[in-house]
Design a protein around this motif. Structure first.
Motif, PDB file in Angstrom:
ATOM      1  N   THR A 174       0.990  -1.216  -0.355  1.00 41.71           N
ATOM      2  CA  THR A 174      -0.201  -0.282  -0.019  1.00 41.71           C
ATOM      3  C   THR A 174       0.581   1.463  -0.741  1.00 41.71           C
ATOM      4  OG1 THR A 174      -1.539  -1.688   1.553  1.00 41.71           O
ATOM      5  CG2 THR A 174      -1.532   1.483   1.471  1.00 41.71           C
ATOM      6  N   ARG A 175       0.848   1.402  -0.879  1.00 39.24           N
ATOM      7  CA  ARG A 175       2.062   3.513  -1.096  1.00 39.24           C
ATOM      8  C   ARG A 175       0.900   4.180  -1.490  1.00 39.24           C
ATOM      9  NH1 ARG A 175       5.831   0.908  -5.393  1.00 39.24           N
ATOM     10  NH2 ARG A 175       3.898  -0.164  -5.964  1.00 39.24           N
ATOM     11  N   GLU A 176       0.202   5.682  -0.496  1.00 42.89           N
ATOM     12  CA  GLU A 176       0.179   6.524  -0.968  1.00 42.89           C
ATOM     13  C   GLU A 176       0.766   7.702  -0.804  1.00 42.89           C
ATOM     14  OE1 GLU A 176      -4.313   7.792   0.626  1.00 42.89           O
ATOM     15  OE2 GLU A 176      -2.881   8.500   1.924  1.00 42.89           O
ATOM     16  N   TYR A 177       0.487   8.911  -1.768  1.00 41.19           N
ATOM     17  CA  TYR A 177       1.760   9.660  -1.856  1.00 41.19           C
ATOM     18  C   TYR A 177       1.080  11.282  -2.051  1.00 41.19           C
ATOM     19  CZ  TYR A 177       5.588   6.118  -3.567  1.00 41.19           C
ATOM     20  OH  TYR A 177       5.554   5.734  -4.746  1.00 41.19           O
ATOM     21  N   ALA A 214       1.021   0.099 -16.211  1.00 39.83           N
ATOM     22  CA  ALA A 214       0.589   1.178 -15.095  1.00 39.83           C
ATOM     23  C   ALA A 214      -0.553   1.557 -14.843  1.00 39.83           C
ATOM     24  CB  ALA A 214       1.887   2.043 -15.581  1.00 39.83           C
ATOM     25  N   VAL A 215      -1.161   1.353 -13.514  1.00 37.74           N
ATOM     26  CA  VAL A 215      -2.392   1.749 -12.617  1.00 37.74           C
ATOM     27  C   VAL A 215      -1.990   2.974 -11.681  1.00 37.74           C
ATOM     28  CG1 VAL A 215      -4.472   1.469 -11.579  1.00 37.74           C
ATOM     29  CG2 VAL A 215      -3.716   0.118 -13.905  1.00 37.74           C
ATOM     30  N   THR A 216      -2.769   4.270 -11.854  1.00 31.38           N
ATOM     31  CA  THR A 216      -2.414   4.757 -10.976  1.00 31.38           C
ATOM     32  C   THR A 216      -3.802   5.566 -10.205  1.00 31.38           C
ATOM     33  OG1 THR A 216       0.044   5.833 -11.689  1.00 31.38           O
ATOM     34  CG2 THR A 216      -1.651   7.212 -10.284  1.00 31.38           C
ATOM     35  N   HIS A 217      -4.434   5.280  -9.204  1.00 28.28           N
ATOM     36  CA  HIS A 217      -5.595   6.105  -8.249  1.00 28.28           C
ATOM     37  C   HIS A 217      -5.274   7.931  -8.072  1.00 28.28           C
ATOM     38  CE1 HIS A 217      -7.349   1.821  -9.117  1.00 28.28           C
ATOM     39  NE2 HIS A 217      -5.981   1.658  -8.679  1.00 28.28           N
ATOM     40  N   TYR A 218      -6.178   8.447  -8.130  1.00 29.02           N
ATOM     41  CA  TYR A 218      -5.433   9.938  -7.554  1.00 29.02           C
ATOM     42  C   TYR A 218      -7.286  10.503  -7.262  1.00 29.02           C
ATOM     43  CZ  TYR A 218      -7.440  11.518 -11.859  1.00 29.02           C
ATOM     44  OH  TYR A 218      -8.850  11.952 -13.121  1.00 29.02           O
ATOM     45  N   GLN A 233      -2.126   7.175  -5.232  1.00 28.95           N
ATOM     46  CA  GLN A 233      -1.870   5.622  -4.832  1.00 28.95           C
ATOM     47  C   GLN A 233      -1.628   5.087  -6.237  1.00 28.95           C
ATOM     48  OE1 GLN A 233      -5.797   3.636  -2.936  1.00 28.95           O
ATOM     49  NE2 GLN A 233      -3.877   3.774  -0.702  1.00 28.95           N
ATOM     50  N   LEU A 234      -0.596   3.739  -5.474  1.00 33.63           N
ATOM     51  CA  LEU A 234       0.252   2.587  -7.120  1.00 33.63           C
ATOM     52  C   LEU A 234      -0.523   1.976  -6.569  1.00 33.63           C
ATOM     53  CD1 LEU A 234       3.464   4.218  -6.776  1.00 33.63           C
ATOM     54  CD2 LEU A 234       1.631   5.166  -8.606  1.00 33.63           C
ATOM     55  N   ASP A 235      -0.772   0.641  -8.051  1.00 27.25           N
ATOM     56  CA  ASP A 235      -0.847  -0.141  -8.219  1.00 27.25           C
ATOM     57  C   ASP A 235       0.060  -0.832  -8.575  1.00 27.25           C
ATOM     58  OD1 ASP A 235      -3.962  -0.231  -7.659  1.00 27.25           O
ATOM     59  OD2 ASP A 235      -4.776  -0.734  -9.284  1.00 27.25           O
TER      60      ASP A 235
END
Length: 326
Positions: A174-177, A214-218, A233-235
């Motif tokens: 789990t990585r959140e920026y 590459a999948v990026t959620h924001y 968040q990164l997948d």
């Protein structure tokens, strides 16, 4: 784990897939069996045809392997370099016998490369945690760009390293920026676009048809005139992924001169405009990291707020949005 002929100009490594890797992805199996090399390097070799699976080339990194499969890797010899321990400060936010989680400051390179052989996080880890000398890349599992601040997990032994590499490959980190971007978002969303090397500019990555998934959620954290504070968040974990995906949406990260170009916007107060224009790095911070602990199998992690430089920008943007800064 692997064998090599020292007389060969190239290193020819051989291994057989054990029962505990039955059904694993090819790149994951190689990362376990040829663990003297990084997974990224192994993936590159696989894709370039340097790996034989049962005597036939296999270039698909996601190809599943079967117990008993024979792997033969033609590895490129690397220039012999020794990474020396250095007494550099590290902010440790979690530590136990198997892992540490560190808060990397902006400006610190993660591991040595052609342009920098010292004063990196890897040098510091070898000094503060000497046991990491027995672990590939001093236990570094993933990386952050030099000018991105925030959290990284480090393995302190080989067992923890293997477990975390596998977990990362399964996309279970789990990585959140925090990201401060130019332009306004109405709502959050997801970017699902492949990323690969830029077709003309070798220092850049780009959204390209033949890139890797590459999948990026924001989601929107705060809205300001002409800017937005996002939680991302990164997948997946492609090189420069967040920076590339947000630039693809025409909402580049503040201070990202590689992907964003000059600061956009007009009519901002002079103080705010000058601070934005002079911001020396991409305003990107890895705030939350959570992994499954390799020993206890419980989830463990940490959250750290953005450092002072990003926090100051956010306060100025809030003051402008409220009318207190004119």
């Amino acid at each position: 784990m692997s064998t090599a002929s020292p007389d060969d100009e190239d290193l020819r490594l051989q291994a057989e897939v054990p029962e505990n890797l039955d059904g694993a992805r090819l790149d994951v199996a190689c990362a376990r069996l040829f663990d003297q090399y990084s997974r990224a390097r192994l993936q590159s070799w696989i894709e370039s045809g340097r790996l034989l699976l049962n005597d036939a080339p296999q270039t698909r990194t996601r190809h599943p392997v079967t117990v008993g499969d024979r792997l033969e890797l033609e590895a490129e010899p690397e220039q012999s370099t020794v990474v020396e321990p250095q007494d550099l400060p590290i902010e440790v936010v979690h530590q136990d016998k198997a892992i540490v989680i560190v808060n990397k400051p902006a400006g610190l390179t993660v591991h040595p490369g052609a342009g920098q052989r010292a004063s990196t996080l890897q040098n510091a880890l070898l000094y503060h945690f000497p046991q990491t000398a027995a672990v590939p890349r001093a236990g570094i599992i993933h990386r952050l760009d030099k000018d991105t601040s925030g959290l990284l997990v480090i393995a302190l032994n080989l067992k923890a390293h293997h477990a975390l590499v596998d977990e990362l490959a399964r996309r279970e980190f789990t990585r959140e920026y925090d990201a401060l971007v130019q332009g306004e978002f109405i709502a959050g969303g997801t970017v699902d676009e492949p990323i690969g090397r830029h077709p003309r500019e070798r220092l850049k990555m780009a959204v390209v048809d033949n890139g890797r998934p590459a999948v990026t959620h924001y989601r929107v954290q705060e809205r300001f005139p002409q800017h937005t504070h996002l939680r991302v968040q990164l997948d997946t974990g492609r090189t420069h992924q967040i920076r590339v995906h947000l630039a693809h949406l025409r909402r580049p990260i503040v201070g990202d001169f590689l992907y964003g170009g000059p600061m956009r916007g007009s009519g901002l107060p002079v103080l705010l405009r000058d601070k934005l224009k002079a911001f020396p790095r991409q305003a990107l911070h890895a705030r939350t990291l959570e992994v499954t602990h390799p020993t206890t199998r419980k989830r463990v992690g940490a959250t750290v707020e953005p450092p002072a430089d990003i926090a100051e920008l956010l306060e100025l943007l809030r003051a402008h949005a409220s009318g207190a800064l004119k």
